[in-house]
Design a protein around this motif. Sequence first.
Motif, PDB file in Angstrom:
ATOM      1  N   LYS A  79      80.456  -1.934   3.740  1.00 52.54           N
ATOM      2  CA  LYS A  79      81.924  -1.814   3.263  1.00 52.54           C
ATOM      3  C   LYS A  79      82.210  -0.654   2.708  1.00 52.54           C
ATOM      4  CE  LYS A  79      84.540  -3.980  -0.686  1.00 52.54           C
ATOM      5  NZ  LYS A  79      84.719  -5.010  -1.717  1.00 52.54           N
ATOM      6  N   ASN A  80      81.370   0.053   2.243  1.00 52.52           N
ATOM      7  CA  ASN A  80      81.619   1.497   1.901  1.00 52.52           C
ATOM      8  C   ASN A  80      81.690   2.402   3.106  1.00 52.52           C
ATOM      9  OD1 ASN A  80      81.278   0.526  -0.782  1.00 52.52           O
ATOM     10  ND2 ASN A  80      79.035   1.281  -0.767  1.00 52.52           N
TER      11      ASN A  80
ATOM     12  N   GLU B 261      74.242   5.842   4.190  1.00 55.37           N
ATOM     13  CA  GLU B 261      75.424   5.206   5.035  1.00 55.37           C
ATOM     14  C   GLU B 261      75.576   5.855   6.446  1.00 55.37           C
ATOM     15  OE1 GLU B 261      78.165   4.303   1.069  1.00 55.37           O
ATOM     16  OE2 GLU B 261      78.633   6.014   2.349  1.00 55.37           O
TER      17      GLU B 261
ATOM     18  N   VAL C   2      76.988  -4.329   1.437  1.00 54.60           N
ATOM     19  CA  VAL C   2      77.558  -3.172   0.289  1.00 54.60           C
ATOM     20  C   VAL C   2      78.003  -1.874   1.058  1.00 54.60           C
ATOM     21  CG1 VAL C   2      77.441  -2.105  -1.471  1.00 54.60           C
ATOM     22  CG2 VAL C   2      76.917  -4.318  -1.647  1.00 54.60           C
ATOM     23  N   HIS C   3      76.893  -1.435   1.897  1.00 57.69           N
ATOM     24  CA  HIS C   3      76.754   0.037   2.570  1.00 57.69           C
ATOM     25  C   HIS C   3      77.800  -0.079   3.640  1.00 57.69           C
ATOM     26  CE1 HIS C   3      73.689   2.139   0.475  1.00 57.69           C
ATOM     27  NE2 HIS C   3      72.670   1.280   0.705  1.00 57.69           N
TER      28      HIS C   3
ATOM     29  N   THR D  51      85.114   1.841   4.055  1.00 51.41           N
ATOM     30  CA  THR D  51      86.163   2.491   2.846  1.00 51.41           C
ATOM     31  C   THR D  51      86.340   3.975   3.099  1.00 51.41           C
ATOM     32  OG1 THR D  51      85.753   0.645   1.673  1.00 51.41           O
ATOM     33  CG2 THR D  51      86.794   2.549   0.679  1.00 51.41           C
ATOM     34  N   ARG D  52      85.028   4.495   3.190  1.00 55.26           N
ATOM     35  CA  ARG D  52      84.947   6.202   3.280  1.00 55.26           C
ATOM     36  C   ARG D  52      85.652   6.778   4.741  1.00 55.26           C
ATOM     37  NH1 ARG D  52      81.452   7.692  -1.009  1.00 55.26           N
ATOM     38  NH2 ARG D  52      80.018   6.114  -1.517  1.00 55.26           N
TER      39      ARG D  52
ATOM     40  N   LEU E 100      80.007  10.317   4.252  1.00 58.79           N
ATOM     41  CA  LEU E 100      79.081   9.320   3.895  1.00 58.79           C
ATOM     42  C   LEU E 100      77.803   9.770   3.332  1.00 58.79           C
ATOM     43  CD1 LEU E 100      78.839   7.407   7.518  1.00 58.79           C
ATOM     44  CD2 LEU E 100      80.577   6.766   5.649  1.00 58.79           C
ATOM     45  N   THR E 101      77.116   8.928   2.429  1.00 64.47           N
ATOM     46  CA  THR E 101      75.858   9.273   1.866  1.00 64.47           C
ATOM     47  C   THR E 101      74.742   9.334   3.145  1.00 64.47           C
ATOM     48  OG1 THR E 101      75.312   6.997   1.572  1.00 64.47           O
ATOM     49  CG2 THR E 101      76.150   7.970  -0.147  1.00 64.47           C
TER      50      THR E 101
END
Length: 278
Positions: free
Chosen positions: A241-242, A209, A238-239, A245-246, A205-206
């Motif tokens: 969802k990411n 995130e 959006v975060h 996904t990640r 994750l970033t």
Amino acid sequence: MNYKSSLDGTSVNWQKDLAYVIDHIRLRNFPKALADLLATQCNVSSILMVTYKKSFKPIILHPTDPAEQSPTLRTYINQAYVLDPLFNAIKAGINPGLSRLIEIAPDSFETTEYYQSCYKDFDLIDEINLIIELDNEVTCAISLGRSSLLGTITRAELNRLNEIYPIINSLIRQFWLSQSQEYVQYEKSEGAMKQALNTFGSGVLTRREQEISGLILRGHSSKAIAGKLNISLGTVKVHRKNIHTRLNTSTQSEIFTLFLAHLNELEAAAPSAEATPV
């Protein structure tokens, strides 16, 4: 265990019960005596007394009998407390006094896996917390739980608890002055827990995130996260969802499971520097 209130604050029996608690301030069974006293003022399904100290895991004052400590309670003390709204409110500097869980919990707390695991297991629908500052580092929280059978706390019960709070505050502070050494020997560092929150999703994750995943775990909705981080609701979505996904997840429950697994790995790898009970 169900407690039942049968007395009011002006009865002779109340005075006798108070005298009994005072007599036990310097004894190990003081928390049990105090729990019995509180049960005369408010119908509750459970009473939990815990101390929180910076950089250490919580310590249970009551119940101390292992037979009365469920696996869920032990999970809370060892791991899940970091997601508890009460713990986070204390960490943020909540003022001593009476607080209902609903007043301090994030807006989507009841949708979290933590809530489903800890509160649903005990069938708790309301929780009242007496927060007492013991010293500059240690805070005591007395949590009075209400099951669906009892319903939510009444105004009359809240009023009684508010009236006796100064007494409870003084009693437990005096108890801690004389008995704290009996408990601090069991202190365990929260190092792995703090590291788990800071490193969960690291490399995947970033940083943003990771921050959002922590807020999700604690029970903040997308709208609340947007306000807290001063970003748009669309950006939060959006975060989220990411993040799924990640992490290859689709629910908060799966994120919670991954977090606990990450914590367990850190605790297993950490050198043992904890105090040993005597």
